[in-house]
Design a protein around this motif. Structure first.
Motif, PDB file in Angstrom:
ATOM      1  N   UNK A   1      -5.864   6.334   3.349  1.00 54.95           N
ATOM      2  CA  UNK A   1      -7.231   6.861   3.343  1.00 54.95           C
ATOM      3  C   UNK A   1      -8.197   5.823   3.923  1.00 54.95           C
ATOM      4  N   UNK A   2      -9.461   6.227   4.091  1.00 51.85           N
ATOM      5  CA  UNK A   2     -10.468   5.288   4.578  1.00 51.85           C
ATOM      6  C   UNK A   2     -10.524   4.076   3.657  1.00 51.85           C
ATOM      7  N   UNK A   3     -10.555   2.910   4.256  1.00 47.85           N
ATOM      8  CA  UNK A   3     -10.655   1.682   3.469  1.00 47.85           C
ATOM      9  C   UNK A   3      -9.349   1.239   2.845  1.00 47.85           C
ATOM     10  N   UNK A   4      -8.226   1.875   3.202  1.00 49.03           N
ATOM     11  CA  UNK A   4      -6.946   1.498   2.590  1.00 49.03           C
ATOM     12  C   UNK A   4      -6.323   0.265   3.256  1.00 49.03           C
ATOM     13  N   UNK A   5      -6.974  -0.233   4.295  1.00 45.55           N
ATOM     14  CA  UNK A   5      -6.508  -1.491   4.870  1.00 45.55           C
ATOM     15  C   UNK A   5      -5.678  -1.354   6.145  1.00 45.55           C
ATOM     16  N   UNK A   6      -5.834  -0.253   6.863  1.00 47.22           N
ATOM     17  CA  UNK A   6      -5.053  -0.057   8.098  1.00 47.22           C
ATOM     18  C   UNK A   6      -5.446  -1.109   9.146  1.00 47.22           C
ATOM     19  N   UNK A   7      -6.768  -1.270   9.337  1.00 46.66           N
ATOM     20  CA  UNK A   7      -7.226  -2.248  10.330  1.00 46.66           C
ATOM     21  C   UNK A   7      -6.826  -3.663   9.916  1.00 46.66           C
ATOM     22  N   UNK A   8      -6.926  -3.933   8.621  1.00 44.49           N
ATOM     23  CA  UNK A   8      -6.540  -5.274   8.147  1.00 44.49           C
ATOM     24  C   UNK A   8      -5.050  -5.508   8.406  1.00 44.49           C
ATOM     25  N   UNK A   9      -4.225  -4.490   8.158  1.00 42.76           N
ATOM     26  CA  UNK A   9      -2.788  -4.659   8.396  1.00 42.76           C
ATOM     27  C   UNK A   9      -2.507  -4.851   9.894  1.00 42.76           C
ATOM     28  N   UNK A  10      -3.220  -4.114  10.739  1.00 43.13           N
ATOM     29  CA  UNK A  10      -3.042  -4.312  12.190  1.00 43.13           C
ATOM     30  C   UNK A  10      -3.345  -5.773  12.551  1.00 43.13           C
ATOM     31  N   UNK A  11      -4.442  -6.299  11.981  1.00 47.58           N
ATOM     32  CA  UNK A  11      -4.795  -7.696  12.299  1.00 47.58           C
ATOM     33  C   UNK A  11      -3.719  -8.660  11.806  1.00 47.58           C
ATOM     34  N   UNK A  12      -3.088  -8.330  10.671  1.00 44.92           N
ATOM     35  CA  UNK A  12      -1.992  -9.180  10.185  1.00 44.92           C
ATOM     36  C   UNK A  12      -0.813  -9.105  11.168  1.00 44.92           C
ATOM     37  N   UNK A  13      -0.493  -7.879  11.616  1.00 40.20           N
ATOM     38  CA  UNK A  13       0.644  -7.708  12.546  1.00 40.20           C
ATOM     39  C   UNK A  13       0.367  -8.446  13.862  1.00 40.20           C
ATOM     40  N   UNK A  14      -0.910  -8.435  14.284  1.00 41.46           N
ATOM     41  CA  UNK A  14      -1.262  -9.109  15.542  1.00 41.46           C
ATOM     42  C   UNK A  14      -1.430 -10.623  15.366  1.00 41.46           C
ATOM     43  N   UNK A  15      -1.352 -11.088  14.120  1.00 37.44           N
ATOM     44  CA  UNK A  15      -1.483 -12.528  13.869  1.00 37.44           C
ATOM     45  C   UNK A  15      -2.920 -13.013  13.786  1.00 37.44           C
ATOM     46  N   UNK A  16      -3.871 -12.077  13.634  1.00 36.41           N
ATOM     47  CA  UNK A  16      -5.278 -12.481  13.563  1.00 36.41           C
ATOM     48  C   UNK A  16      -5.737 -12.726  12.125  1.00 36.41           C
ATOM     49  N   UNK A  17      -5.005 -12.207  11.155  1.00 32.97           N
ATOM     50  CA  UNK A  17      -5.280 -12.481   9.742  1.00 32.97           C
ATOM     51  C   UNK A  17      -3.970 -12.924   9.098  1.00 32.97           C
ATOM     52  N   UNK A  18      -4.081 -13.805   8.113  1.00 36.69           N
ATOM     53  CA  UNK A  18      -2.889 -14.235   7.371  1.00 36.69           C
ATOM     54  C   UNK A  18      -3.028 -13.775   5.926  1.00 36.69           C
ATOM     55  N   UNK A  19      -2.030 -13.058   5.411  1.00 36.10           N
ATOM     56  CA  UNK A  19      -2.152 -12.605   4.021  1.00 36.10           C
ATOM     57  C   UNK A  19      -2.115 -13.798   3.066  1.00 36.10           C
TER      58      UNK A  19
END
Ligand SMILES: Nc1ncnc2c1ncn2[C@@H]1O[C@H](COP(=O)(O)OP(=O)(O)OP(=O)(O)O)[C@@H](O)[C@H]1O
Length: 211
Positions: free
Chosen positions: A51-69
């Protein structure tokens, strides 16, 4: 229409990304109810759902290496990935349509060959000197796809974020045809169930937010 993605360098069956028990925290609040563990294997076609705000964009950034969990661990293979948002903002608004296509001409195609490719994507000569900033949503999508097929090193991974949002039926069909000719790894966020079916998504990663 011939859309012609080069696919000589794309391999199947290799681990491109793996996540073990990851969660991402904004303002001390973890995003996901349960930590995520998954692998992305080359050649897969995956939908990210939630759903909206469930973290899809954040997960994409993790997959692309732009965010680290903050918790868990990730492995990322050294492969080229591109992220295509719904504004197709990879295009350079300062360039004309032809200049933009030339930017992706890594295989030294001649001018007339570039122009033939542009024509495949419905850009005839009246469009070649038009600035990218003047293009419609559908034209931006077609130009970016054209650029990717001009490159002789297509990305190993394409991430599409709500790609059909600003597209009419004709442009959605062109996108579908191009995506179906792409043999690399595909990660898609889309609420368009028909599009997901048409591009042969074979797996989903479901995101459930904490609250
Ligand atoms: N930089 C940030 N600082 C604080 N909170 C953030 C930040 N970026 C995102 N968030 C929050 O994290 C949550 C997940 O955001 P994200 O954009 O990853 O979700 P999404 O599934 O892509 O959302 P949507 O479907 O609405 O585009 C949201 O509640 C959002 O407000």
């Amino acid at each position: 229409m011939k859309l012609g993605f080069e696919d000589a360098n794309l391999h199947k069956g290799k681990i491109l990304f793996s996540a073990t028990d990851i969660n991402f925290t904004y303002d001390k609040q973890p995003l996901w109810k349960k930590p995520l563990s998954f692998e992305i294997i080359s050649g897969e076609r995956i939908a990210l759902k939630g759903s909206n705000g469930s973290g899809k964009t954040s997960l994409i950034k993790i997959i692309l290496g732009k965010l680290t969990p903050q918790t868990g661990s990730v492995y990322k293979a050294n492969k080229q990935a591109i992220y295509i948002d719904q504004e197709y903002s990879l295009l350079d608004d300062k360039l004309t349509v032809y200049e933009q296509a030339q930017q992706y001409n890594t295989g030294a195609l001649q001018e007339h060959e570039i122009k033939i490719r542009l024509t495949w994507f419905l850009f005839d000569k009246e469009h070649w000197n038009k600035p990218c900033k003047a293009l419609s949503g559908g034209e931006r999508m077609r130009l970016l796809l054209c650029c990717l097929t001009i490159s002789n090193t297509p990305p190993d991974i394409i991430v599409l974020d709500e790609p059909t949002n600003n597209l009419d039926i004709i442009n959605t069909e062109i996108l579908t045809t191009a995506v179906n000719q792409y043999k690399g790894t595909l990660i898609v966020v889309s609420h368009d169930a028909y599009f997901l079916e048409e591009i042969g998504i074979n797996r989903s990663i479901e995101l459930l937010k904490l609250s």
